[in-house]
Design an enzyme around this catalytic site. Structure first.
Site, PDB file in Angstrom:
ATOM      1  N   HIS B 135      37.577 -20.348  -1.439  1.00 18.54           N
ATOM      2  CA  HIS B 135      36.906 -20.988  -0.301  1.00 18.54           C
ATOM      3  C   HIS B 135      37.408 -22.433  -0.243  1.00 18.54           C
ATOM      4  O   HIS B 135      37.759 -23.013  -1.271  1.00 18.54           O
ATOM      5  CB  HIS B 135      35.396 -20.951  -0.575  1.00 18.54           C
ATOM      6  CG  HIS B 135      34.547 -21.413   0.563  1.00 18.54           C
ATOM      7  ND1 HIS B 135      34.373 -22.740   0.870  1.00 18.54           N
ATOM      8  CD2 HIS B 135      33.796 -20.728   1.457  1.00 18.54           C
ATOM      9  CE1 HIS B 135      33.550 -22.845   1.896  1.00 18.54           C
ATOM     10  NE2 HIS B 135      33.187 -21.642   2.281  1.00 18.54           N
ATOM     11  N   ASP B 212      33.431 -21.268  -9.199  1.00 21.03           N
ATOM     12  CA  ASP B 212      32.633 -21.293  -7.976  1.00 21.03           C
ATOM     13  C   ASP B 212      31.819 -19.996  -7.944  1.00 21.03           C
ATOM     14  O   ASP B 212      32.361 -18.919  -7.701  1.00 21.03           O
ATOM     15  CB  ASP B 212      33.569 -21.402  -6.764  1.00 21.03           C
ATOM     16  CG  ASP B 212      32.833 -21.214  -5.440  1.00 21.03           C
ATOM     17  OD1 ASP B 212      31.602 -20.995  -5.448  1.00 21.03           O
ATOM     18  OD2 ASP B 212      33.495 -21.277  -4.386  1.00 21.03           O
ATOM     19  N   GLN B 215      29.209 -16.744  -4.558  1.00 22.43           N
ATOM     20  CA  GLN B 215      29.062 -15.346  -4.158  1.00 22.43           C
ATOM     21  C   GLN B 215      28.677 -14.448  -5.330  1.00 22.43           C
ATOM     22  O   GLN B 215      28.563 -13.234  -5.163  1.00 22.43           O
ATOM     23  CB  GLN B 215      30.372 -14.833  -3.533  1.00 22.43           C
ATOM     24  CG  GLN B 215      30.837 -15.623  -2.318  1.00 22.43           C
ATOM     25  CD  GLN B 215      29.938 -15.415  -1.106  1.00 22.43           C
ATOM     26  OE1 GLN B 215      29.116 -14.503  -1.056  1.00 22.43           O
ATOM     27  NE2 GLN B 215      30.078 -16.285  -0.117  1.00 22.43           N
ATOM     28  N   LYS B 238      22.490 -18.789  -0.246  1.00 20.16           N
ATOM     29  CA  LYS B 238      23.047 -17.432  -0.298  1.00 20.16           C
ATOM     30  C   LYS B 238      22.238 -16.526  -1.230  1.00 20.16           C
ATOM     31  O   LYS B 238      22.467 -15.328  -1.291  1.00 20.16           O
ATOM     32  CB  LYS B 238      24.514 -17.474  -0.753  1.00 20.16           C
ATOM     33  CG  LYS B 238      25.453 -18.191   0.226  1.00 20.16           C
ATOM     34  CD  LYS B 238      26.883 -18.118  -0.254  1.00 20.16           C
ATOM     35  CE  LYS B 238      27.780 -19.144   0.380  1.00 20.16           C
ATOM     36  NZ  LYS B 238      28.041 -18.972   1.803  1.00 20.16           N
ATOM     37  N   CYS B 376      36.632 -19.742   6.019  1.00 12.85           N
ATOM     38  CA  CYS B 376      36.892 -20.943   5.208  1.00 12.85           C
ATOM     39  C   CYS B 376      37.859 -20.642   4.071  1.00 12.85           C
ATOM     40  O   CYS B 376      37.692 -21.121   2.945  1.00 12.85           O
ATOM     41  CB  CYS B 376      35.597 -21.531   4.653  1.00 12.85           C
ATOM     42  SG  CYS B 376      34.456 -22.066   5.918  1.00 12.85           S
TER      43      CYS B 376
END
Lengths: 150, 418
Positions: B135, B212, B215, B238, B376
């Site tokens: 991302h 990261d 997700q 999220k 993104c």
């Protein structure tokens, strides 16, 4: 947003222009050209213009883009011939008012008037704007145009 | 049509209908009374009643600033805010809540690492390693800092199926690399990266690894200790929490050695015009009044997810992924990008002859919310040579019946466009 307006966004008139666009044969000689690109969408459009006495005498485009860009580029070609830069500017202003849902003289826009449906679809207006913005860039001697900041 | 119709009531103890009932928004309709089929969960997740009520209750009954005043309300607000930190730290199995900086989301977390950790350490000729599937929040902060220092950002390539070339990533861990960065789960492809293996390789070379987790945290159990990484960034919205919440977990010794990034109230020990001294982490990195109500809501989201059990959520979403993948493959001309062996319930696809935005608009007309565009992740789109994709991303509250609605809507759109 209005469900009716949304449902008519992909009317047959739009789809027909997108499937078999007019003005897609490249010009033998172009006096001006520009590339329109909306990178966020992935829309890419190339426009060629022939000019006679500063008036548009030929127009062709090639698009790798969504239905709305392809249809708008095709419909636009039917209205451009004979216009000078001021005339294209006037058309762009009229088209912008249409996209905002303002009533006005739509006769001069021809088939482009169908995009009144976008009044209910602000996120997709940039698609219909791209061809006119690219023609204006070509007339102004700019190589590129985008409508993503709009 | 009820989107949950035809769905078995339970899957391994997971009562989908009961879970859906906790999300008020899932009951709404869009265009012309079509039931909403929300498949844009990788973008943001819907909020359960307990989260909405926690935020509401905070403003009705407890609103005050944190860590400032001595009155009762402020102490209650501080307890709730610090309670959220503790809950989040436990949720990702951080060794200590004091290692968790509360941020506005992943983007602020990666920027904090870029400016507070990386910038002071980076020299001309150094580099930062990332991957092609990231991302922009795990690319652009590094680029900005590298540009300032004459350093370079390099990116490991992917296999055609969307798996990271781990051997290449490891080979790129050369001595001039000052930070390595990788997504736990790709937001476009769903690829679950082998973070443990990557972290072990980084550790062996003394290179800190940032993961990261945007997700991953909403969809699977995350244990930062077991992963062996050095920084772990994630976002609250999220994972069923409010927007403007998130966190950065970092090893205590790394945080202790990082100067402040934002200056202001809350993060100081003593301020004199001649100079100031700063609070210990994590307060050092939390200048200004934080999103207190948001974190109260996020703590409620954590409790909600824990009550469902992250293992069960992951298992349920795998069932949905398998079902939706098989159904989508029935659509003529449809190509799925990303078929990693270890994959989360994110499906990016293209339909030959149809532009992603046209598809997304036509799906929306049928009540199906997906994302279209580059998600993104421009470098990933460049890798596949496509300008945009459609992405259907599932959550535990989605159903097989909703995947069926997606497939039917795609068939209808295709008839119009192709």
């Amino acid at each position: 947003m209005s469900a009716v307006a949304t449902a008519t966004l992909y009317r047959e008139q739009v789809l027909a222009h997108a499937r078999a666009p007019g003005h897609s044969t490249p010009l033998d000689h172009a006096d001006a050209r520009a590339t329109g690109a909306n990178a966020l969408c992935g829309d890419h459009l190339e426009v060629q213009l022939a000019l006679t006495d500063e008036r548009i005498s030929g127009y062709a485009f090639h698009a790798e883009a969504c239905v709305l860009v392809r249809a708008a580029a095709s419909m636009l070609g039917d209205r451009l011939l004979g216009l000078d830069r001021a005339g294209v500017h006037a058309m762009a202003l009229r088209f912008e008012r249409l996209l905002q849902g303002e009533a006005g003289d739509t006769d001069a826009l021809g088939d482009l008037a169908v995009f009144v449906d976008l009044a209910a679809h602000p996120a997709r207006r940039k698609c219909a704007r791209l061809p006119l913005a690219t023609v204006l860039a070509a007339l102004a001697g700019r190589a590129t145009a985008t409508t993503e900041e709009a | 049509m009820n989107a949950s119709a035809g769905t078995p009531a339970t899957h391994d103890g997971f009562d989908v209908a009961r879970v859906r009932a906790e999300f008020p928004l899932l009951a709404r309709t869009v265009h012309d009374g079509k039931p909403l089929v929300y498949l844009d969960n990788a973008n943001t997740a819907q909020k359960p009643r307990c989260v909405i009520e926690a935020v509401d209750r905070f403003y009705r009954e407890r609103n005050a600033n944190v860590a400032r005043a001595v009155h009762a309300l402020s102490e209650e607000a501080t307890d709730l805010y610090e309670g959220a930190r503790t809950a989040l730290a436990r949720f990702i199995n951080a060794p200590s809540a004091q290692e968790l900086v509360l941020t506005s989301g992943t983007t602020m977390a990666t920027n904090l690492v870029a400016y507070s950790y990386l910038l002071p350490r980076l020299e001309p000729g150094d580099s930062v390693l990332t991957t092609r599937m990231e991302h922009h929040a795990n690319i652009v902060p590094w680029q900005l800092v590298c540009e300032r220092r004459g350093a370079r950002l390099k990116a490991a390539a992917l296999e055609a199926n969307g798996e990271l070339r781990v051997d290449e990533f490891i080979a790129l861990l050369t001595p001039e690399v000052k930070l390595a960065c990788v997504a736990h789960v790709s937001n476009v492809l769903g690829t679950v990266n082998p973070v443990r293996e990557i972290a072990a390789a980084c550790r062996k070379r003394g290179i800190p690894l940032l993961v990261d987790g945007s997700q991953a945290v909403p969809h699977m159990p995350v244990d930062v200790r077991a992963l062996g990484c050095d920084f772990y960034a994630f976002t609250g919205h999220k994972m069923c929490g409010p927007t403007g919440t998130g966190g950065l977990w970092a090893r205590r010794e790394l945080l202790a050695d990082m100067p402040p990034f934002f200056g202001g109230g809350e993060m100081i020990r003593e301020v004199r015009i001649e100079g100031s001294t700063f609070a210990d982490p994590p307060a050092r990195f939390e200048a200004g009044t934080p999103n207190i109500a948001g974190f109260v809501g996020l703590a409620a989201a954590v409790a909600f997810l824990e009550s469902l059990d992250m293992q069960r959520i992951a298992a349920r979403e795998q069932v949905l992924l398998d079902y939706a993948t098989a159904r989508l493959q029935e659509v003529p001309g449809l190509r799925i990008l990303g078929s990693a062996a270890h994959k989360a319930a994110v499906i990016s696809f293209l339909v030959e002859g149809a532009h992603a935005h046209d598809l997304a608009t036509l799906l929306d007309l049928e009540g199906v919310a997906v994302r279209s565009g580059h998600h993104c992740a421009h470098p990933l789109m460049q890798f596949y040579g496509v300008p945009a994709t459609c992405r259907a991303s599932f959550s535990f509250y989605n159903t097989e019946a909703e995947a069926d609605v997606l497939v039917a809507a795609l068939r209808k759109a295709r008839k119009l466009l192709v």
